[in-house]
Design an enzyme around this catalytic site. Structure first.
Site, PDB file in Angstrom:
ATOM      1  N   LYS A  52       0.838  -1.205   0.000  1.00 61.63           N
ATOM      2  CA  LYS A  52       0.000   0.000   0.000  1.00 61.63           C
ATOM      3  C   LYS A  52       0.873   1.256   0.000  1.00 61.63           C
ATOM      4  CE  LYS A  52      -3.772  -2.494   2.120  1.00 61.63           C
ATOM      5  NZ  LYS A  52      -4.449  -2.997   3.291  1.00 61.63           N
ATOM      6  N   GLN A  96      -5.008  -2.103   9.372  1.00 60.30           N
ATOM      7  CA  GLN A  96      -4.796  -3.388   8.711  1.00 60.30           C
ATOM      8  C   GLN A  96      -5.367  -4.517   9.570  1.00 60.30           C
ATOM      9  OE1 GLN A  96      -3.381  -3.746   5.591  1.00 60.30           O
ATOM     10  NE2 GLN A  96      -3.963  -5.900   5.760  1.00 60.30           N
ATOM     11  N   ASP A 119     -11.335   2.140   3.422  1.00 59.09           N
ATOM     12  CA  ASP A 119     -11.604   0.704   3.232  1.00 59.09           C
ATOM     13  C   ASP A 119     -13.104   0.453   3.058  1.00 59.09           C
ATOM     14  OD1 ASP A 119      -9.521  -1.078   2.984  1.00 59.09           O
ATOM     15  OD2 ASP A 119      -9.170  -1.286   5.146  1.00 59.09           O
TER      16      ASP A 119
END
Ligand code: NDP
Length: 284
Positions: A52, A96, A119
């Site tokens: 990322k 994460q 997200d």
């Protein structure tokens, strides 16, 4: 023989679009910025987070990787999230997953400000998606949809089967396909006659997490097959949920693993981050 849906080529296109969006923002004095929190030493998570950060650099997006020790408490993590929520220089906040067992993931995800939830996992964004309202779409299903659309085959009216009903892949995938006017069957471990259902599908999305789960007899001739799975095969190599070689003989379009959905997921995160920067700058 199926046409391969090349995630590498498609993801490059979406990343280039994100990069030009980021460049346009920079011209206006806005530096899009993503903060990623990782807790603990999970090697797969570390690889994903490093990917990322590389994507951000490629797209002209600033990124901060905040590495916290495994023993970090839930309260301390919530405080870090709150600080990022309050930081005007940060546009996207991502935690994460998975988190260590002593932290309840939902508490942390729910704490992310919806306008920074790149997200698309917070209840506000999920709710907006269900209602068909403007929101951050979760990156993996959004990437799958882009792959489907890249084939040029209309989705409306088609029978779609999604195998897997997780909150991050299967369920939102079914919603996005429904919004595109497909008729969707959402399958899971309790589904009866799964093989027959799959074999009748014009669009088959596999998000199970089991190597070789989708065999050729489960693929309708001419179907579009999207493989979300990330597994290690018996030979130790990365593979999806679909028996790629056999399914390719029957499908019209198929996505590979590696080189498929994983890259699209990353590209969609870049798009969401640029969108978050626009949103917070009053440009959307
Ligand atoms: P989960 O483990 O959360 O969900 C798996 C789903 O598969 C569940 O709904 C489960 O059913 C279903 N399932 C399990 N066994 C069967 C079976 N025998 N028959 C039918 N359904 C079954 O996984 P995720 O959704 O998080 O991920 C799925 C896969 O996608 C994994 O390989 C993961 O690594 C990968 N992934 C890839 C991403 C990418 O960017 N490419 C991003 C996210 C995930 P039930 O609900 O009944 O238990």
């Amino acid at each position: 023989m199926a046409q391969r849906i090349d995630g590498k080529v498609l993801a490059a296109r979406y990343k280039a679009e994100a990069a030009s969006g980021a460049a346009a923002l920079q011209k206006q004095g806005i530096a899009p910025r993503l903060a990623v929190i990782i807790v603990g030493e999970n090697p797969a998570s570390k690889t994903y987070v490093a990917g990322k950060a590389r994507d951000c650099a490629e797209c002209g997006i600033l990124s901060d990787v905040i590495e916290l020790p495994e023993q970090t408490g839930e309260q301390a993590l919530l405080e870090r999230v709150a600080a990022l929520n309050a930081d005007d220089a940060v546009h996207g906040v991502l935690v994460q997953l998975p988190l260590p067992a002593h932290i309840q993931e939902s508490h942390v995800i729910h704490a992310i400000a919806p306008e920074k939830d790149v997200d698309g996992f917070t209840p506000i964004n999920v709710g907006r998606m269900v209602l068909g309202e403007e929101c951050f779409l979760p990156c993996t299903p959004a990437g799958c949809l882009a792959m489907l659309q890249s084939t040029g085959v209309p989705i409306a009216g088609k029978d779609a089967v999604v195998i897997g009903r997780s909150n991050i892949v299967g369920k939102p995938m079914a919603l996005l396909l429904t919004a595109q006017n497909a008729t969707v069957t959402l399958c899971h471990s309790r589904t009866e006659n799964l093989r027959e259902k799959c074999a009748a599908a014009n669009i088959l999305i596999a998000a199970v997490g089991k190597a070789g789960f989708v065999t050729a007899d489960m693929v309708k001739p001419g179907a579009i097959v999207i493989d979300v799975g990330i597994n290690r095969g018996a030979d130790g190599r990365l593979c999806g949920d679909v028996d790629f070689a056999a399914a390719s003989e029957k499908a019209a379009f198929i996505s590979p693993v590696p080189g498929g959905v994983g890259l699209m997921t990353r590209a969609m995160l870049m798009q969401n981050t640029v969108k978050a920067a626009r949103l917070q700058s009053g440009l959307l």
